[in-house]
Scaffold this active site. Structure first.
Site, PDB file in Angstrom:
ATOM      1  N   GLY A  65      -9.633   2.822   9.512  1.00 59.18           N
ATOM      2  CA  GLY A  65      -9.925   1.482   9.971  1.00 59.18           C
ATOM      3  C   GLY A  65      -9.634   1.340  11.601  1.00 59.18           C
ATOM      4  N   ASN A  81      -8.589  10.077   5.602  1.00 68.78           N
ATOM      5  CA  ASN A  81      -8.430  10.603   4.396  1.00 68.78           C
ATOM      6  C   ASN A  81      -9.868  10.118   3.858  1.00 68.78           C
ATOM      7  OD1 ASN A  81      -8.484   7.451   4.462  1.00 68.78           O
ATOM      8  ND2 ASN A  81      -6.329   7.378   3.669  1.00 68.78           N
ATOM      9  N   SER A 128     -14.021 -12.200  41.309  1.00 63.52           N
ATOM     10  CA  SER A 128     -14.123 -13.125  40.895  1.00 63.52           C
ATOM     11  C   SER A 128     -12.951 -14.008  40.356  1.00 63.52           C
ATOM     12  CB  SER A 128     -15.045 -13.574  39.721  1.00 63.52           C
ATOM     13  OG  SER A 128     -16.357 -12.969  40.029  1.00 63.52           O
ATOM     14  N   HIS A 159      -0.742  -1.481   7.483  1.00 62.07           N
ATOM     15  CA  HIS A 159      -0.497  -1.684   5.660  1.00 62.07           C
ATOM     16  C   HIS A 159       0.244  -0.465   5.372  1.00 62.07           C
ATOM     17  CE1 HIS A 159      -4.275   1.008   6.636  1.00 62.07           C
ATOM     18  NE2 HIS A 159      -3.749   1.432   5.708  1.00 62.07           N
ATOM     19  N   HIS A 189      -5.602   2.732  -2.940  1.00 59.95           N
ATOM     20  CA  HIS A 189      -5.305   2.135  -1.808  1.00 59.95           C
ATOM     21  C   HIS A 189      -4.351   0.927  -1.658  1.00 59.95           C
ATOM     22  CE1 HIS A 189      -5.995  -0.585   1.898  1.00 59.95           C
ATOM     23  NE2 HIS A 189      -5.956   0.651   2.398  1.00 59.95           N
ATOM     24  N   HIS A 200     -21.931 -18.373  29.900  1.00 61.13           N
ATOM     25  CA  HIS A 200     -20.774 -18.302  30.651  1.00 61.13           C
ATOM     26  C   HIS A 200     -20.063 -19.616  30.749  1.00 61.13           C
ATOM     27  CE1 HIS A 200     -22.730 -14.371  31.272  1.00 61.13           C
ATOM     28  NE2 HIS A 200     -22.102 -14.123  32.222  1.00 61.13           N
ATOM     29  N   ASP A 235     -24.803 -19.994  36.073  1.00 66.24           N
ATOM     30  CA  ASP A 235     -24.728 -18.690  34.940  1.00 66.24           C
ATOM     31  C   ASP A 235     -24.931 -19.398  33.512  1.00 66.24           C
ATOM     32  OD1 ASP A 235     -24.488 -16.574  36.217  1.00 66.24           O
ATOM     33  OD2 ASP A 235     -22.198 -16.606  36.541  1.00 66.24           O
ATOM     34  N   ILE A 268     -11.244   7.316   3.203  1.00 72.45           N
ATOM     35  CA  ILE A 268     -11.289   6.143   2.221  1.00 72.45           C
ATOM     36  C   ILE A 268     -10.583   4.893   3.073  1.00 72.45           C
ATOM     37  CG2 ILE A 268      -8.777   6.414   1.253  1.00 72.45           C
ATOM     38  CD1 ILE A 268     -10.740   6.314  -1.594  1.00 72.45           C
ATOM     39  N   LEU A 303      -6.127  -3.949  12.351  1.00 69.34           N
ATOM     40  CA  LEU A 303      -6.287  -2.800  12.814  1.00 69.34           C
ATOM     41  C   LEU A 303      -6.936  -2.203  14.086  1.00 69.34           C
ATOM     42  CD1 LEU A 303      -7.685  -1.667   8.960  1.00 69.34           C
ATOM     43  CD2 LEU A 303      -5.718  -0.513  10.257  1.00 69.34           C
ATOM     44  N   GLU A 309     -12.328  -6.147  27.404  1.00 71.64           N
ATOM     45  CA  GLU A 309     -11.574  -7.367  27.437  1.00 71.64           C
ATOM     46  C   GLU A 309     -10.390  -7.123  26.290  1.00 71.64           C
ATOM     47  OE1 GLU A 309     -14.740  -7.550  27.632  1.00 71.64           O
ATOM     48  OE2 GLU A 309     -15.137  -8.711  29.551  1.00 71.64           O
ATOM     49  N   HIS A 320       0.850  -1.120   0.053  1.00 71.06           N
ATOM     50  CA  HIS A 320       0.047   0.020  -0.126  1.00 71.06           C
ATOM     51  C   HIS A 320       0.855   1.265  -0.113  1.00 71.06           C
ATOM     52  CE1 HIS A 320      -3.389  -2.600   1.452  1.00 71.06           C
ATOM     53  NE2 HIS A 320      -2.304  -3.277   1.917  1.00 71.06           N
TER      54      HIS A 320
HETATM   55  C1  LIG Z   1      -8.913  -5.737  11.919  1.00 71.59           C
HETATM   56  C2  LIG Z   1      -8.547  -5.616  10.377  1.00 71.59           C
HETATM   57  N1  LIG Z   1      -9.597  -5.781   9.705  1.00 71.59           N
HETATM   58  C3  LIG Z   1      -9.710  -5.888   8.297  1.00 71.59           C
HETATM   59  C4  LIG Z   1      -8.278  -5.357   7.894  1.00 71.59           C
HETATM   60  C5  LIG Z   1      -8.009  -5.366   6.537  1.00 71.59           C
HETATM   61  N2  LIG Z   1      -7.578  -3.956   6.072  1.00 71.59           N
HETATM   62  C6  LIG Z   1      -6.339  -3.576   5.626  1.00 71.59           C
HETATM   63  S1  LIG Z   1      -6.235  -2.061   5.309  1.00 71.59           S
HETATM   64  C7  LIG Z   1      -8.132  -1.736   5.687  1.00 71.59           C
HETATM   65  C8  LIG Z   1      -8.698  -0.718   5.375  1.00 71.59           C
HETATM   66  C9  LIG Z   1      -7.949   0.514   5.072  1.00 71.59           C
HETATM   67  O1  LIG Z   1      -8.649   1.691   5.504  1.00 71.59           O
HETATM   68  P1  LIG Z   1      -8.083   2.892   6.353  1.00 71.59           P
HETATM   69  O2  LIG Z   1      -7.880   2.201   7.720  1.00 71.59           O
HETATM   70  O3  LIG Z   1      -8.965   3.792   6.219  1.00 71.59           O
HETATM   71  O4  LIG Z   1      -6.391   3.014   5.878  1.00 71.59           O
HETATM   72  P2  LIG Z   1      -5.987   3.751   4.414  1.00 71.59           P
HETATM   73  O5  LIG Z   1      -6.135   3.068   3.351  1.00 71.59           O
HETATM   74  O6  LIG Z   1      -6.827   4.935   4.513  1.00 71.59           O
HETATM   75  O7  LIG Z   1      -4.589   4.018   4.884  1.00 71.59           O
HETATM   76  C10 LIG Z   1      -8.709  -2.959   5.865  1.00 71.59           C
HETATM   77  C11 LIG Z   1     -10.130  -3.135   6.006  1.00 71.59           C
HETATM   78  C12 LIG Z   1      -7.105  -5.159   8.713  1.00 71.59           C
HETATM   79  N3  LIG Z   1      -5.872  -4.963   8.514  1.00 71.59           N
HETATM   80  N4  LIG Z   1      -7.559  -5.293   9.935  1.00 71.59           N
HETATM   81 MG   LIG Z   2      -8.541   5.643   5.402  1.00 71.24          MG
END
Ligand SMILES: Cc1ncc(C[n+]2csc(CCOP(=O)(O)OP(=O)(O)O)c2C)c(N)n1
Ligand SMILES: [Mg+2]
Length: 695
Positions: A184, A213, A412, A81, A289, A500, A496, A215, A144, A439, A41
């Site tokens: 994300g 951004n 607990s 990424h 992207h 649980h 429970d 996106i 993420l 958690e 990316h």
């Molecule tokens: C928990 C999780 N879910 C899905 C992904 C797959 N994934 C990689 S980047 C992305 C989204 C990218 O969008 P953003 O977070 O806005 O980053 P940008 O492209 O703007 O840098 C996703 C869904 C991931 N890396 N982690």
């Molecule tokens: Mg983004």
């Protein structure tokens, strides 16, 4: 209050300055590396290069020659990424590589050749940043939200260290934690949980830079994301700032100054950026992207930057020099001064200095395991969670940097350290964390604490291990020795009910490579389990404890609990080759023992194997494993109040299990044990059937 710092400007400023040169070097390296790898990316590194440049050259307190300086500011790239951004920064900064023992290898952390190996097998530039793989990568990111969670643990740990080690005239810890995160990241629940507790704890040493951004992968964020993020963070108690143009480095510097001047809360800087800035056709589209941009796009972008269009992996000497000089010019004198302070500190506070040495080496204090409690044989017994609480407290008395807590369940989970203060905003050096009912963030925060020298532990009900699976998995990937305590580990939970009562969770934890899952079978095994967990330096441990009492076995009659150190051991035996092997873990161990006694009284050559940790058992050599499970003995019965998955590895095709094949039910424990077959009669009956079959 949200403060807009500047109007939108978004023009590429070609002024030929060293700053511009370095920024464009980051951008073109990202493009070239992604194009060569044909994966990755580039768009986000391109967009964030200016603010990353500003943060690193003007603020980050970091000495590239000593990347493990304890008081360095941490930089976490939660949007993993965008890894090429981090690799380019580490390259330009001239960060020097250190090995696992902290010794310099003489190599750069990231060379230009390493960048050319982006995303290739065994390279130092994997697809997402990986802790331990690349010097300077503070934590593994990619899933993420996790980096955001880790950063809160890092900020908590930094304040804990300051509170416990700083003395008048000796400031050993005052570092900040910076995070770059994306849409994300801030959409993910774990980041919200972590931000919530960061606000509560008033972590003024924490700054998240949110790349807004607009996106994500599927397109415009408007497809799924409308909220005002800054307002949300304000509600969490954060200071929030908005920067309308990621190109406006002066405004960004002002925002960082504001962060540094803010001493009562964490700071969120929302930065509006244009992904893939400079690409002639892709900017602002989701195409920017992911996939490799293609030669034409890259030439177009290079042209827009005023860069030689045909040059690849070009790092102008001037760019690298100005960048590395800026960061080491600030970081090195700070680090030198710190070493001088620490030398004086060692004279004034030798014990504290020794403790700090131990912490930095990931060691427990000497003698920490000297006074582990031992438990007398007792048919009534004690819940392993209760025993755990006693053991934890015995260790905590000697290991000051054992810090942890539960997700609102410490009464607990028995995870409180008695007579120790809570870790709260006003008492950042406390030891009992109150993670709240969060958690997922608890796991992620614990990982961040472990990345910052502490020995953290967490606590919740076993069934909620599912809520924290991602950070447990990351602890294993990062080889962090976090202790995850899980109590209420079976249908033994009782009334429970099925929501649980964990069923598949044991198998799910055992499935994580590098995680030591231990389910001790009585109080003495519980003590050994804690000892093993805290002896680990590169493995996280899941400690699995019962809610209900478990008989404390008579160790003068049965084998010592230290057998747990090998994962599994022969607990009770008969003369000669056994006719049946009964295998038990946790609360079912006494049941296996009772069945053994009954069969043995009838003249059956029965053996009981206690198998609390498959992970440790698999590490033993074949001879030992065969001595526990003689290959010729095929009649084997495993008894465990969890799903059967995985047990056939030990009971084989001719063996059987007394396990759970459905969810549990809401009823008193005795009724549940009867209904699901965890009774002496049923276990003995099954054992007899197996022996019959084996004849
Ligand atoms: C928990 C999780 N879910 C899905 C992904 C797959 N994934 C990689 S980047 C992305 C989204 C990218 O969008 P953003 O977070 O806005 O980053 P940008 O492209 O703007 O840098 C996703 C869904 C991931 N890396 N982690
Ligand atoms: Mg983004």
């Amino acid at each position: 209050m949200t403060v807009a710092i500047s109007p939108a400007r978004s023009t590429l400023r070609e002024d030929g300055s060293p700053e511009r040169l370095a920024i464009d070097t980051i951008r073109t390296l990202a493009m070239d590396a992604v194009q060569k790898a044909n994966s990755g990316h580039p768009g986000t590194p391109m967009a964030l290069a200016p603010i990353a440049h500003t943060l690193w050259t003007r603020f980050l307190r970091y000495d590239p020659s000593t990347p493990d300086w304890p008081n360095r500011d941490r930089f976490v790239l939660s949007c993993g990424h965008a890894s090429m951004l981090l690799y380019a920064l580490l390259h330009l900064a001239g960060v020097e590589e250190i090995d696992a023992d902290g010794n310099k290898t003489g190599l750069p952390a990231v060379s230009l050749d390493d960048i050319k190996q982006f995303r290739q097998m065994d390279s130092k530039t994997p697809g997402h940043p990986e802790y331990r793989m690349t010097t300077g990568v503070e934590t593994t990111t990619g899933p993420l939200g996790q980096g955001c969670g880790n950063s809160v643990g890092m900020a908590i740990a930094a304040r804990w260290l300051a509170s416990n080690f700083n003395r008048d005239g000796f400031t050993l810890f005052d570092n900040d934690v910076y995070v770059f995160c994306s849409d994300g990241d801030v959409m993910e629940g774990v980041a919200s949980e972590a931000a919530s507790i960061a606000g509560h704890l008033r972590l003024s040493n924490l700054c998240w830079v949110y790349d807004s951004n607009h996106i994500t992968i599927e397109g415009d964020t408007a497809l799924a994301f409308d909220e005002d993020v800054a307002k949300r963070f304000e509600a969490y108690g954060w200071k929030t700032l908005t920067l309308n143009d990621a190109e406006d480095t002066e405004a960004f510097a002002e925002a960082i100054e504001t962060f540094k001047a803010t001493d009562d809360r964490p700071t969120l800087i929302v930065v509006k950026s244009i992904i893939g800035i400079g690409f002639p056709t892709r900017a602002g589209t989701q195409k920017a992207h992911s996939d490799a941009p293609g030669e034409e796009e890259i030439r177009g972008a290079k042209k827009a930057y005023g860069w030689p269009e045909d040059a690849q992996f070009l790092v102008p000497e001037e760019a690298k020099r100005s960048f590395s000089e800026a960061i080491s010019g600030r970081g090195k004198p700070l680090r030198d001064a710190w070493e001088a302070t620490f030398a004086e500190y060692r004279k004034a506070y030798p014990d504290l200095a020794d403790a700090l040495d131990g912490l930095r080496q990931g060691k427990m204090p000497s003698g920490w395991e000297a006074d582990l409690p031992s438990f007398d044989a007792d048919a009534k017994g004690i819940a392993s969670r209760e025993a755990s609480g006693k053991v934890l407290n015995a260790i905590a008395a000697k290991a000051p940097w054992l810090v942890g807590g539960a997700a609102d369940l410490s009464p607990s989970t028995k995870t409180d350290i008695k007579d120790a203060p809570s870790l709260e905003a006003a008492t950042p050096g406390g030891r009992n964390m109150h993670f709240g009912i969060r958690e997922h963030a608890m796991g992620s925060i614990a990982n961040g604490m472990a990345l910052t020298y502490l020995r953290p532990y967490t606590g919740t009900f076993m069934v909620f291990s599912d809520y924290m699976r991602p950070p447990i998995r990351l602890a294993a990937i990062m080889e962090l020795p976090v202790v995850f305590v899980f109590t209420h580990d079976s249908i033994g939970v009782g009334e429970d009910g099925p929501t649980h009562q964990p069923i598949e969770q044991l198998a799910a934890l055992r499935a994580i490579p590098g995680l030591d899952t231990i389910r001790p079978g009585d109080a003495n095994e519980t003590a050994v389990a804690w000892k093993v967990a805290l002896t680990h330096t590169h493995e996280p441990t899941a400690l699995v404890f019962s809610r209900q009492a478990i008989a404390t076995l008579d160790r003068s009659k049965y084998a010592p609990a230290e057998g747990l150190e090998k994962g599994g051991y022969v607990l009770a035996d008969s003369d000669g080759t056994p006719e049946i092997i009964l295998i038990g873990t946790g609360s079912e161990l006494p049941l296996a023992v009772a069945a053994h006694e009954k069969l043995a009284a009838e003249g059956v050559k029965s053996r009981v194997v206690s198998l609390p940790s498959w992970y440790l058992f698999e590490k033993q050599d074949q001879a030992y494993r065969d001595s526990v499970f003689p290959p010729g003995v095929r009649a084997r019965l495993a008894v465990e109040q969890g799903g059967a998955q995985g047990w056939h590895r030990y009971v084989g095709l001719d063996g059987d299990t007394v396990t759970m094949s459905t969810f549990g039910a809401s009823a008193p424990i005795a009724k549940l044990q009867e209904k699901f077959g965890f009774t002496l009669d049923h276990v003995v009956e099954k054992a007899r059937a197996l022996m019959e079959k084996a004849k």
